[in-house]
Design an enzyme around this catalytic site. Structure first.
Site, PDB file in Angstrom:
ATOM      1  N   SER A 215       0.848  -1.197   0.000  1.00 38.79           N
ATOM      2  CA  SER A 215       0.000   0.000   0.000  1.00 38.79           C
ATOM      3  C   SER A 215       0.880   1.242   0.000  1.00 38.79           C
ATOM      4  CB  SER A 215      -0.939  -0.045   1.208  1.00 38.79           C
ATOM      5  OG  SER A 215      -1.863   1.022   1.159  1.00 38.79           O
ATOM      6  N   THR A 216       0.826   2.066   1.049  1.00 37.42           N
ATOM      7  CA  THR A 216       1.616   3.311   1.077  1.00 37.42           C
ATOM      8  C   THR A 216       3.106   3.015   0.898  1.00 37.42           C
ATOM      9  OG1 THR A 216       0.060   3.974   2.776  1.00 37.42           O
ATOM     10  CG2 THR A 216       1.893   5.477   2.355  1.00 37.42           C
TER      11      THR A 216
ATOM     12  N   HIS B 122      -2.714  -0.964  -3.294  1.00 35.48           N
ATOM     13  CA  HIS B 122      -3.884  -0.111  -3.073  1.00 35.48           C
ATOM     14  C   HIS B 122      -3.733   1.163  -3.893  1.00 35.48           C
ATOM     15  CE1 HIS B 122      -4.286  -2.010   1.209  1.00 35.48           C
ATOM     16  NE2 HIS B 122      -4.779  -2.786   0.272  1.00 35.48           N
TER      17      HIS B 122
ATOM     18  N   MET C 116      -0.051   1.108   5.210  1.00 40.93           N
ATOM     19  CA  MET C 116      -0.863   1.362   6.401  1.00 40.93           C
ATOM     20  C   MET C 116      -1.780   0.171   6.649  1.00 40.93           C
ATOM     21  SD  MET C 116      -0.362   4.447   7.487  1.00 40.93           S
ATOM     22  CE  MET C 116      -1.661   4.308   8.693  1.00 40.93           C
TER      23      MET C 116
ATOM     24  N   ASP D 270      -4.110  -5.045   5.979  1.00 41.17           N
ATOM     25  CA  ASP D 270      -4.593  -5.854   4.857  1.00 41.17           C
ATOM     26  C   ASP D 270      -3.562  -6.934   4.527  1.00 41.17           C
ATOM     27  OD1 ASP D 270      -6.146  -6.732   2.754  1.00 41.17           O
ATOM     28  OD2 ASP D 270      -5.497  -5.177   1.360  1.00 41.17           O
TER      29      ASP D 270
END
Length: 365
Positions: A184-185, A211, A305, A308
């Site tokens: 993600s991030t 993401h 973050m 998940d």
């Protein structure tokens, strides 16, 4: 006693957008807007004088655009930057360049350069700015160094290879394999570091969930494809899985598989709702793969973050042979998803980013 608020500088050539974004943070307990800048040049000056903890910056600005400004900022006065970008093709490509040059995250404007409906992304922007404000400069600098040293091949520090080495029993290198990656991030940079090191002869397909909103995943796939030996594409319904090919889940769709005879094809699912705000979700990728047992899985969770991937990892581990690799806290821009994975006690190797490709390859034929 309340903690001191983090300082935010807003950079946008539109006075309307600057006002809207400033208003978003009026009630924030954590963030205080300390200034605004009209373009990249102005931003560079204001960063020197105001010393903000975090900056929001428009990708497309006159006089000095966001990318040019970002390069200069990251080389002279590194700070956490969240880009605001349009979803045009040019906008998505520029955003990925910005991530490459050290931006921490980005938010897609709902409707073009001046978005009258910017309130739709208020929550997302506020959350991403708060997260970015807490990322250490050490991490930002290291990220910058890693990306500049990828070319020269000299790396910063050797891996803390397996801090949790749960040995993998009955791993047979000759079984069919599939590689599953979730991030993600900070993910676009991390993926570039890993995917570009995989050889063309890779004896496994690679499925990736990053993401990102629709549109950006296509630019990410194209960018990685240019830089990598393996073929990288945005996954499409009906794609047949092939070794040496990587498939990135498109924004807005969960990535699933279907088996017909001995052939596996990709199924894109926009019916199942997002999981904890994410579609695609890493949990769905992992859970879906737990249904198929004629290949061994290498599951990789990198910077991001939240958590998940952890629930999906638990399902994967219950069925069939799975090696789990998590990115170490040393190199994660955000040590959220990998930390949650490690806390399941199911991770086999905790590895610095620059060694993840090698860690994957060692389990393949």
């Amino acid at each position: 006693m309340s903690l001191q608020k983090k300082k935010l500088l807003i950079v946008d050539d539109s006075a309307f957008m600057r006002k809207l974004i400033t208003d978003f943070f009026k009630d924030s307990k954590d963030i205080e807007v300390v200034g605004i800048a009209r373009n990249g040049k102005d931003a560079i000056q204001k960063i020197k004088t105001l010393q903000p903890d975090v900056v929001t910056m428009d990708v497309e600005m006159p006089e000095m655009n966001g990318i040019e400004a970002l390069k200069e900022i990251m080389s002279k006065t590194p700070v956490a930057v969240v880009m605001l970008s349009s979803t045009t093709q040019k906008g998505t490509e520029s955003t990925l360049l910005a991530m490459e040059h050290g931006a921490v995250d980005f938010v897609a404007k709902p409707s073009g350069t001046i978005s009258l409906d910017l309130h739709k992304i208020k929550e997302e922007l506020v959350q991403k700015v708060e997260n970015a404000a807490n990322i250490s400069l050490v991490k930002l600098n290291r990220q910058k160094q890693v990306s500049s040293k990828v070319e020269t091949g000299s790396l910063l520090h050797k891996t803390t290879h397996a801090t949790t080495s749960n040995k993998v029993n009955n791993w047979n290198k000759n079984n069919k394999k599939i590689v599953l990656i979730g991030t993600s991030t900070g993910g676009p940079r991390a993926l570039q570091e890993v995917i570009t090191k995989l050889p063309k002869t890779l004896k496994a397909p690679v499925l990736i969930v990053q993401h990102m909103p629709a549109g950006f995943t296509k630019s990410l796939a194209d960018r990685l494809n240019q830089l990598s030996e393996i073929e990288v594409k945005e996954a499409a319904d009906g794609d047949i899985l092939r070794n040496g090919h990587a498939y990135i889940a498109p924004g807005g769709y969960h990535l699933r598989l279907k088996k017909t005879g001995s052939v596996y094809t990709i199924v894109l699912d926009n019916v199942e709702p997002p999981r904890v705000g994410h579609r695609p979700a890493v949990d769905v990728l992992f859970e879906d793969n737990s249904k198929f047992n004629d290949f061994d899985k290498i599951a990789v969770i990198m910077t991001g973050m939240g958590s998940d991937g952890s629930l999906g990892l638990q399902k994967l581990k219950k069925t069939g042979n799975v090696v789990a690799i998590a990115e170490s806290a040393n190199t994660c821009i955000v040590y959220g998803m990998p930390k949650a994975a490690v806390e399941t006690n199911l991770v086999n190797e905790v590895v610095d980013l620059d060694n993840i490709a090698q860690a994957i390859i060692q389990y393949l034929p």
